[in-house]
Scaffold this motif. Structure first.
Motif, PDB file in Angstrom:
ATOM      1  N   LEU A   1      47.903  52.961  34.871  1.00 34.87           N
ATOM      2  CA  LEU A   1      48.688  52.964  36.482  1.00 34.87           C
ATOM      3  C   LEU A   1      47.525  53.313  37.296  1.00 34.87           C
ATOM      4  O   LEU A   1      47.679  52.857  38.552  1.00 34.87           O
ATOM      5  CB  LEU A   1      49.672  53.940  36.479  1.00 34.87           C
ATOM      6  CG  LEU A   1      50.888  53.873  37.699  1.00 34.87           C
ATOM      7  CD1 LEU A   1      50.913  52.227  37.924  1.00 34.87           C
ATOM      8  CD2 LEU A   1      51.816  54.926  37.756  1.00 34.87           C
ATOM      9  N   ASN A   2      46.647  54.209  37.305  1.00 36.46           N
ATOM     10  CA  ASN A   2      45.616  54.627  38.424  1.00 36.46           C
ATOM     11  C   ASN A   2      44.373  54.292  37.980  1.00 36.46           C
ATOM     12  O   ASN A   2      43.456  54.802  38.452  1.00 36.46           O
ATOM     13  CB  ASN A   2      45.639  56.171  38.322  1.00 36.46           C
ATOM     14  CG  ASN A   2      47.038  56.868  38.806  1.00 36.46           C
ATOM     15  OD1 ASN A   2      47.625  55.967  39.681  1.00 36.46           O
ATOM     16  ND2 ASN A   2      47.485  57.668  37.902  1.00 36.46           N
ATOM     17  N   ARG A   3      44.099  52.933  37.418  1.00 38.33           N
ATOM     18  CA  ARG A   3      42.836  52.467  37.260  1.00 38.33           C
ATOM     19  C   ARG A   3      42.552  50.940  37.557  1.00 38.33           C
ATOM     20  O   ARG A   3      43.910  50.427  37.667  1.00 38.33           O
ATOM     21  CB  ARG A   3      42.172  52.798  35.923  1.00 38.33           C
ATOM     22  CG  ARG A   3      43.249  52.362  34.795  1.00 38.33           C
ATOM     23  CD  ARG A   3      42.450  52.188  33.451  1.00 38.33           C
ATOM     24  NE  ARG A   3      41.407  50.979  33.405  1.00 38.33           N
ATOM     25  CZ  ARG A   3      40.671  50.605  32.379  1.00 38.33           C
ATOM     26  NH1 ARG A   3      40.473  51.148  31.242  1.00 38.33           N
ATOM     27  NH2 ARG A   3      39.833  49.867  32.440  1.00 38.33           N
ATOM     28  N   SER A   4      41.497  50.323  37.412  1.00 37.20           N
ATOM     29  CA  SER A   4      41.584  49.079  37.746  1.00 37.20           C
ATOM     30  C   SER A   4      41.274  48.308  36.390  1.00 37.20           C
ATOM     31  O   SER A   4      40.546  48.943  35.492  1.00 37.20           O
ATOM     32  CB  SER A   4      40.422  48.794  38.769  1.00 37.20           C
ATOM     33  OG  SER A   4      39.290  49.183  38.649  1.00 37.20           O
ATOM     34  N   PHE A   5      41.170  46.711  36.449  1.00 39.71           N
ATOM     35  CA  PHE A   5      40.652  46.335  35.241  1.00 39.71           C
ATOM     36  C   PHE A   5      40.117  44.961  35.712  1.00 39.71           C
ATOM     37  O   PHE A   5      40.265  44.445  36.723  1.00 39.71           O
ATOM     38  CB  PHE A   5      42.071  45.657  34.539  1.00 39.71           C
ATOM     39  CG  PHE A   5      42.916  46.969  34.121  1.00 39.71           C
ATOM     40  CD1 PHE A   5      42.616  47.635  32.957  1.00 39.71           C
ATOM     41  CD2 PHE A   5      44.042  47.113  34.794  1.00 39.71           C
ATOM     42  CE1 PHE A   5      43.593  48.678  32.498  1.00 39.71           C
ATOM     43  CE2 PHE A   5      44.934  48.267  34.756  1.00 39.71           C
ATOM     44  CZ  PHE A   5      44.385  49.060  33.414  1.00 39.71           C
ATOM     45  N   VAL A   6      39.235  44.434  34.873  1.00 37.68           N
ATOM     46  CA  VAL A   6      38.018  43.589  35.254  1.00 37.68           C
ATOM     47  C   VAL A   6      38.744  42.252  35.628  1.00 37.68           C
ATOM     48  O   VAL A   6      38.504  41.498  36.630  1.00 37.68           O
ATOM     49  CB  VAL A   6      36.910  43.430  34.043  1.00 37.68           C
ATOM     50  CG1 VAL A   6      37.757  42.679  32.899  1.00 37.68           C
ATOM     51  CG2 VAL A   6      35.996  42.471  34.534  1.00 37.68           C
ATOM     52  N   ALA A   7      39.940  42.028  34.959  1.00 41.28           N
ATOM     53  CA  ALA A   7      40.756  40.576  35.124  1.00 41.28           C
ATOM     54  C   ALA A   7      41.482  40.667  36.529  1.00 41.28           C
ATOM     55  O   ALA A   7      41.724  39.681  36.864  1.00 41.28           O
ATOM     56  CB  ALA A   7      41.650  40.562  34.081  1.00 41.28           C
ATOM     57  N   GLU A   8      41.459  41.931  37.294  1.00 46.59           N
ATOM     58  CA  GLU A   8      41.797  41.871  38.472  1.00 46.59           C
ATOM     59  C   GLU A   8      41.090  40.905  39.599  1.00 46.59           C
ATOM     60  O   GLU A   8      41.463  40.702  40.759  1.00 46.59           O
ATOM     61  CB  GLU A   8      42.025  43.381  39.063  1.00 46.59           C
ATOM     62  CG  GLU A   8      43.253  44.092  38.364  1.00 46.59           C
ATOM     63  CD  GLU A   8      43.536  45.301  38.994  1.00 46.59           C
ATOM     64  OE1 GLU A   8      43.880  45.598  40.178  1.00 46.59           O
ATOM     65  OE2 GLU A   8      43.132  46.440  38.158  1.00 46.59           O
ATOM     66  N   GLU A   9      39.757  40.803  39.033  1.00 46.32           N
ATOM     67  CA  GLU A   9      38.868  40.092  39.938  1.00 46.32           C
ATOM     68  C   GLU A   9      38.987  38.442  39.742  1.00 46.32           C
ATOM     69  O   GLU A   9      38.331  37.630  40.344  1.00 46.32           O
ATOM     70  CB  GLU A   9      37.389  40.302  39.532  1.00 46.32           C
ATOM     71  CG  GLU A   9      37.265  42.015  40.081  1.00 46.32           C
ATOM     72  CD  GLU A   9      37.401  42.350  41.532  1.00 46.32           C
ATOM     73  OE1 GLU A   9      37.031  41.424  42.333  1.00 46.32           O
ATOM     74  OE2 GLU A   9      38.070  43.336  41.911  1.00 46.32           O
ATOM     75  N   TRP A  10      39.810  38.216  38.704  1.00 49.07           N
ATOM     76  CA  TRP A  10      39.855  36.693  38.326  1.00 49.07           C
ATOM     77  C   TRP A  10      40.707  35.821  39.163  1.00 49.07           C
ATOM     78  O   TRP A  10      41.924  36.309  39.505  1.00 49.07           O
ATOM     79  CB  TRP A  10      39.979  36.553  37.055  1.00 49.07           C
ATOM     80  CG  TRP A  10      39.365  37.203  36.038  1.00 49.07           C
ATOM     81  CD1 TRP A  10      38.134  37.803  36.294  1.00 49.07           C
ATOM     82  CD2 TRP A  10      39.590  37.230  34.546  1.00 49.07           C
ATOM     83  NE1 TRP A  10      37.629  38.432  35.139  1.00 49.07           N
ATOM     84  CE2 TRP A  10      38.405  38.048  33.959  1.00 49.07           C
ATOM     85  CE3 TRP A  10      40.536  36.857  33.615  1.00 49.07           C
ATOM     86  CZ2 TRP A  10      38.059  38.345  32.497  1.00 49.07           C
ATOM     87  CZ3 TRP A  10      40.263  36.988  32.293  1.00 49.07           C
ATOM     88  CH2 TRP A  10      39.246  37.752  31.753  1.00 49.07           C
ATOM     89  N   HIS A  11      40.650  34.645  39.848  1.00 48.58           N
ATOM     90  CA  HIS A  11      41.331  33.913  40.484  1.00 48.58           C
ATOM     91  C   HIS A  11      42.393  33.237  39.770  1.00 48.58           C
ATOM     92  O   HIS A  11      43.443  32.826  40.198  1.00 48.58           O
ATOM     93  CB  HIS A  11      40.446  32.888  41.467  1.00 48.58           C
ATOM     94  CG  HIS A  11      40.033  31.863  40.372  1.00 48.58           C
ATOM     95  ND1 HIS A  11      38.990  32.011  39.519  1.00 48.58           N
ATOM     96  CD2 HIS A  11      40.355  30.371  40.272  1.00 48.58           C
ATOM     97  CE1 HIS A  11      38.751  30.727  38.858  1.00 48.58           C
ATOM     98  NE2 HIS A  11      39.665  30.086  39.362  1.00 48.58           N
TER      99      HIS A  11
END
Length: 411
Positions: A220-230
């Motif tokens: 819940l409190n971290r980010s993931f690389v796929a959050e940058e994918w369009h």
């Protein structure tokens, strides 16, 4: 459900069944369990939800394809035929990492080069370009060749799922968060039982138990690389996080979890990590030697990862701890006890027969020794209370009845 995808949740060896169970709890029933991975069917929403929720998996991959590759020509041709443009934009950074085991193709380095070249050729044909800057979002490609069967995937996670974000201080031989969560899920513990780790180190097991017991999504409190994918809309990530926040219940634990360690420095670190995880009010940490541990509670679970004695000169120290465990845990005959160690003589020193499960702590082959105790008495339900109260009132009415009424009844 949006476009169907074949996804893979990777895991350390021995935790595949735990990951499969977690996936089923999330609603992903169509799955295949193999060594070190669980392949399942999902969609873009599943990428978001699984990255947020899976506790014992290492990462979530999109499987682009599987095929037989007997030589580098097969590897190149089959890779080029996959729809890489479905995910990779022209600016994509796409480093390739390969492994090859028991296959005719036995060079991981050459496999990486061949797959990289094949992907580039596919993208040239699709985007009508001769050169790609690779200055955009990251799409890490993994190539796994096992017994001549190649699996090509794109990683959606980035830093492994054990990186929850709360463990910012480091100490030697720390237990990964994913393995700690696996140990808990392989035990009889639930949020209505006490849990103690008498060798807690930096606090990973009690903290992971607090996250499980309060139904807190570990990512819940971290980010993931796929959050940058369009290709994956930001709204899907926000919906998944909103769902996770709604399902969290910080009042769900019946008992405050406990962690002890002989080293005050480790306890300070454990308390810091608990604060970072947002569970410091739910876990009690204290510096205390193992030999001084006792508890008045009749039922509970001990889950611990004591020193293994892997290094020269440390074996005797580890065995002293195991003998102390034998003495200290002896009165806890109604508790369930779980110990992870690589020491081959643990069961003999502890002098009790265990259920055993092979697990890996990093590259160290370990055994998870399980000594389950009896279940606690079942809690009375409102129905039990109501029926018992009705039974008692009936009994009292009969006792208070006039004597001649009883006589009449007898006659």
């Amino acid at each position: 459900m949006s476009e169907p995808l074949t996804l893979i949740a990777t895991s350390t060896f021995g935790l595949e069944a735990v990951v499969a169970r977690e996936l089923k709890q999330l609603g992903y029933e169509d799955q295949t369990v193999e060594n070190g991975r669980v392949m399942f069917q999902g969609d873009k929403e599943a990428i978001c939800r699984c990255n947020l929720w899976l506790r014992s998996a290492d990462r979530i991959l999109i499987c682009l394809g599987e095929f037989t590759a007997l030589d580098f020509d097969d590897l190149f041709d089959e890779t080029r035929d996959l729809e890489w443009e479905r995910w990779l934009p022209p600016s994509a950074r796409f480093p390739v990492r390969a492994t090859a085991v028991r296959s005719k193709i036995n060079s991981a380095k050459n496999s990486q080069k061949m797959v990289k070249k094949a992907i580039a050729e596919r993208m040239k044909d699709h985007y009508i370009k001769d050169w790609f800057p690779e200055d955009g979002p990251l799409y890490s490609v993994s190539v796994s060749i096992l017994k001549d069967r190649a699996t090509l995937c794109i990683d959606t996670t980035g830093p492994g799922l054990h990186k929850r974000g709360y463990r910012k201080l480091t100490a030697g031989a720390q237990l990964k968060e994913t393995l700690a969560a696996g140990l808990i899920q392989l035990s009889y513990w639930n949020n209505e039982r006490a849990l103690v780790d008498p060798c807690c180190g930096s606090g990973t097991i009690p903290i992971e138990a607090a996250l499980i017991g309060t139904n807190t999504a570990p990512g819940l409190n971290r980010s993931f690389v796929a959050e940058e994918w369009h290709k994956i809309p930001a709204e899907l990530w926000e919906q998944a996080r909103e769902e996770a926040r709604d399902l969290q219940d910080l009042d769900a634990l019946s008992f405050r979890l406990q962690g002890y360690d002989i080293d005050p420095g480790m306890i300070r670190m454990a308390r810091y990590h608990a604060r970072e995880a947002g569970v410091d009010a739910l876990v009690h940490f204290q510096d205390q030697p193992l030999a001084e541990f006792s508890t008045p509670r009749k039922y509970g679970c001990i889950i611990t990862n004591p020193p293994y004695g892997e290094r020269l000169g440390e074996k005797e120290e580890a065995e002293v701890i195991y003998r102390q465990m034998k003495e200290v845990f002896a009165p806890l005959d109604t508790w369930s006890i779980y110990v992870l160690t690589s020491h081959p003589g643990f069961e003999r020193i502890f002098d009790r027969k265990a259920r055993r499960r092979k697990l890996y702590n990093g590259r160290i082959e370990c055994t998870y020794y399980q000594f389950p105790g009896p279940p606690p008495p079942r809690k009375r339900s409102p129905w039990d209370d109501a029926t018992n109260a009705d039974s008692e009132s009936t009994s009292e009415a009969e006792t208070d009845a006039p004597a001649d009424d009883k006589t009449d009844s007898a006659e």
